[in-house]
Design an enzyme around this catalytic site. Structure first.
Site, short mmCIF file in Angstrom:
data_model
loop_
_atom_site.label_atom_id
_atom_site.label_comp_id
_atom_site.label_asym_id
_atom_site.label_seq_id
_atom_site.Cartn_x
_atom_site.Cartn_y
_atom_site.Cartn_z
N PHE A 217 0.86 -1.19 0.00
CA PHE A 217 0.00 0.00 0.00
C PHE A 217 0.89 1.23 0.00
O PHE A 217 1.71 1.41 0.90
CB PHE A 217 -0.92 0.01 1.23
CG PHE A 217 -1.88 1.19 1.21
CD1 PHE A 217 -3.15 1.05 0.65
CD2 PHE A 217 -1.52 2.41 1.72
CE1 PHE A 217 -4.03 2.13 0.59
CE2 PHE A 217 -2.39 3.50 1.68
CZ PHE A 217 -3.65 3.35 1.12
N LYS A 357 2.45 10.47 8.46
CA LYS A 357 1.83 9.96 9.69
C LYS A 357 2.50 10.51 10.96
O LYS A 357 2.44 11.68 11.22
CB LYS A 357 1.81 8.43 9.66
CG LYS A 357 0.84 7.90 8.57
CD LYS A 357 0.44 6.49 8.83
CE LYS A 357 -0.33 5.88 7.70
NZ LYS A 357 -1.76 5.79 7.92
N THR A 381 1.89 23.89 -4.37
CA THR A 381 1.74 25.20 -3.71
C THR A 381 2.37 25.22 -2.32
O THR A 381 3.22 26.04 -2.01
CB THR A 381 0.25 25.58 -3.60
OG1 THR A 381 -0.32 25.55 -4.90
CG2 THR A 381 0.10 26.97 -2.99
C1 LIG Z 1 2.87 2.62 3.83
C2 LIG Z 1 1.94 3.72 3.44
N1 LIG Z 1 2.23 4.48 2.37
C3 LIG Z 1 1.44 5.50 1.99
C4 LIG Z 1 0.28 5.80 2.66
C5 LIG Z 1 -0.59 6.92 2.20
O1 LIG Z 1 -0.55 7.95 3.10
P1 LIG Z 1 -1.73 9.04 3.13
O2 LIG Z 1 -2.96 8.31 3.58
O3 LIG Z 1 -1.24 10.07 4.08
O4 LIG Z 1 -1.85 9.56 1.75
C6 LIG Z 1 -0.08 5.02 3.78
C7 LIG Z 1 -1.32 5.29 4.50
O5 LIG Z 1 -1.85 4.51 5.25
C8 LIG Z 1 0.77 3.96 4.17
O6 LIG Z 1 0.47 3.18 5.22
#
Ligand SMILES: Cc1ncc(COP(=O)(O)O)c(C=O)c1O
Length: 500
Positions: A217, A357, A381
């Site tokens: 993900f 995060k 921006t």
């Molecule tokens: C490993 C990883 N990459 C990217 C993201 C995407 O981050 P965002 O939800 O802040 O766009 C997440 C979100 O859970 C993630 O766990």
């Protein structure tokens, strides 16, 4: 008033860890004494099921404005503190999910409240700049004292962004730009490239690719989505790229017991990675970069060994691909090291590390060669938000002075130990406990049971998250101590004992 409870000085010495069966079974912390500047509540306090009546009414109201299918309940952030999230029905819950793993040091931490209340910081909060063109005078200092003070090994460049997805999105772009300049042997595009890119055609828009892993993900924006393969609902109906997807090792847990089998599985996946790189090159869609999470989170908390990552890093180098580690969920300490990829002990640093995060700001660190060659290539921006760097400095200071990484390692060991005990006790409900630091997970026997357990535990005052098909994930903040672990284990044990 919310602040009045911030500096309670409590000392609750708790006795020897003991293990009994059934609903009365109590985990009691051996060492954890509640001391120091505790600003936590004493424990969960439940007034209704969750969501309660007020949450339901607000869901109805919000539902008239937007889709609320994913909303769990509404929160009272003013009353929340430390490890406890308070909802609008007055339920106070021990939070082991922390806003999808994005609260570094608990709710309303005094150090962050202090940052907010300092007149010195006011203009930083009030005036959000377009950082790419008009940064404030103190911006280089701010980056040095916040992000660059925790730069992964081999990195001295960082680009801030707003969220995890836009960090990955721009990291991929940096990789493509780097790769094309490498192919050209110089940084001056042809007129044909300049013209063709305007209509989405080659050679200006080259057919390059990013290799990702099944179950990974990396976000939900268009480019990231082409590397995200955790759930169909994220991807459905959205056009995507023909980029290679390698299998991520499906390991057996506990890892120490299945070293040989897991080694074979990892070798199979690495072989596939090399095959895909060759195949995509032959297709004319050269792999410019490889992106991977140190622990696949959203996809089910899937682990791989340091040896796997070392070999993957070598494959990336051998084939001229940039190696990007997505630390959006694992970064900032939850595995017991600041960056999860530090656990691998790599010979050569990685090329890109993306984060968000718990880091409060999004962004990515990158090696010298990936520095964009022209302005406006990696640009938007805001390009982050300097106020988040101020918060991050305060968070880093708390992590250091309160030695929170050691705390995470201790709490994580207690959590994993407790989960292993519970899966031994309830093998028909739970299996495959795994984790690094407090970044832990356990599988339920099926998705229905997983969802029911999460709901029942929540009604008893503990918030957990789900991931993958049937896993429960634990994502507490870094101020989650051993006595919180035992509090949770007692509640979880009661729920498991009563579960029909
Ligand atoms: C490993 C990883 N990459 C990217 C993201 C995407 O981050 P965002 O939800 O802040 O766009 C997440 C979100 O859970 C993630 O766990």
């Amino acid at each position: 008033m919310a602040c009045s409870l911030f500096s309670r000085h409590l000392t609750v010495p708790l006795c020897q860890s003991l293990r009994l069966s059934g609903p009365g079974y109590r985990h009691v912390s051996k060492t954890a004494a509640k001391t120091l500047d505790e600003f936590d509540y004493d424990g969960p306090s439940m007034k209704s099921k969750v969501p309660g009546p007020r949450s339901k009414e607000l869901m109805r109201q919000l539902g008239e404005i937007q889709n609320v299918g994913a909303v769990h309940f509404f929160c009272n952030y003013e009353e929340s503190r430390g490890n406890y999230l308070v909802d609008v029905d007055g339920n106070r819950m021990l939070d082991l999910y922390t806003q999808i793993s994005s609260i570094p040091i608990g709710y309303n931490h005094p150090a962050l409240m202090k940052v907010m209340s300092s007149p010195h910081n006011l203009s930083t909060f009030v005036n959000r700049p377009a950082l790419g063109i008009l940064p404030p005078e103190n911006f280089p200092d701010r980056l040095n004292e916040s992000l660059l003070s925790v730069a992964p090994r081999g990195m001295r460049h960082v680009q801030t962004m707003s969220c995890g997805s836009c960090s990955n999105e721009n990291a991929f772009k940096s990789i493509f730009i780097w790769h094309r300049n490498k192919e050209r042997g110089h940084k001056t595009p042809t007129q044909e490239e300049m013209t063709s890119c305007m209509v989405n055609q080659g050679p200006g828009c080259p057919d390059l690719s990013i290799l990702s892993f099944m179950g990974g993900f990396h976000g939900r924006t268009m480019g990231c989505l082409a590397t995200t393969h955790s759930k169909a609902i994220h991807k459905l109906d959205v056009p995507s790229f023909d980029w290679p997807i390698a299998p991520f090792p499906k390991l057996r847990y506990p890892l120490e017991e299945f070293v040989r089998e897991n080694g074979q599985e990892e070798a199979r996946c690495l072989e596939e990675v090399e095959d895909l790189i060759v195949k995509w090159r032959q297709k004319g869609k050269t792999v410019a970069g490889i992106v991977i999470e140190p622990i696949q989170a959203e996809g089910g908390d899937n682990h791989a060994s340091p040896d796997f990552f070392k070999k993957l890093r070598n494959i990336a180098r051998k084939h001229g691909c940039a190696f990007q580690v997505d630390e959006v969920q694992t970064g900032c300490g939850p595995t017991g090291k600041f960056w999860a990829h530090e656990h691998w002990d790599l010979d050569e640093p990685v090329d890109v590390v993306s984060f968000s995060k718990k880091m409060l700001t999004g962004g990515f660190f990158f090696r010298d060669e990936l520095m964009p060659d022209k302005p406006y290539r990696i640009f938007n921006t805001w390009m982050g938000d300097p106020s988040k760097n101020v918060f991050l400095s305060a968070v880093l200071n708390v992590i250091k002075t309160e030695r929170l990484l050691g705390e995470v390692t201790r709490s994580g060991a207690a959590l994993l130990h407790g989960l292993i005990e519970l899966q031994t006790q309830y093998p028909h409900l739970l299996n495959a406990a795994r984790g690094l630091g407090t970044f832990c997970a356990i599988d339920a026997c099926d998705d229905k049971t997983r969802d029911a357990l999460i709901q029942k535990v929540r009604d008893k005052g503990v918030i957990l998250g789900g991931c993958g098909d049937k896993s429960i994930r634990f994502r507490p903040s870094l101020v989650f101590k051993e006595y919180h672990v035992h509090l949770f284990l007692n509640i979880f044990n009661d729920v498991l004992a009563e579960h029909k």
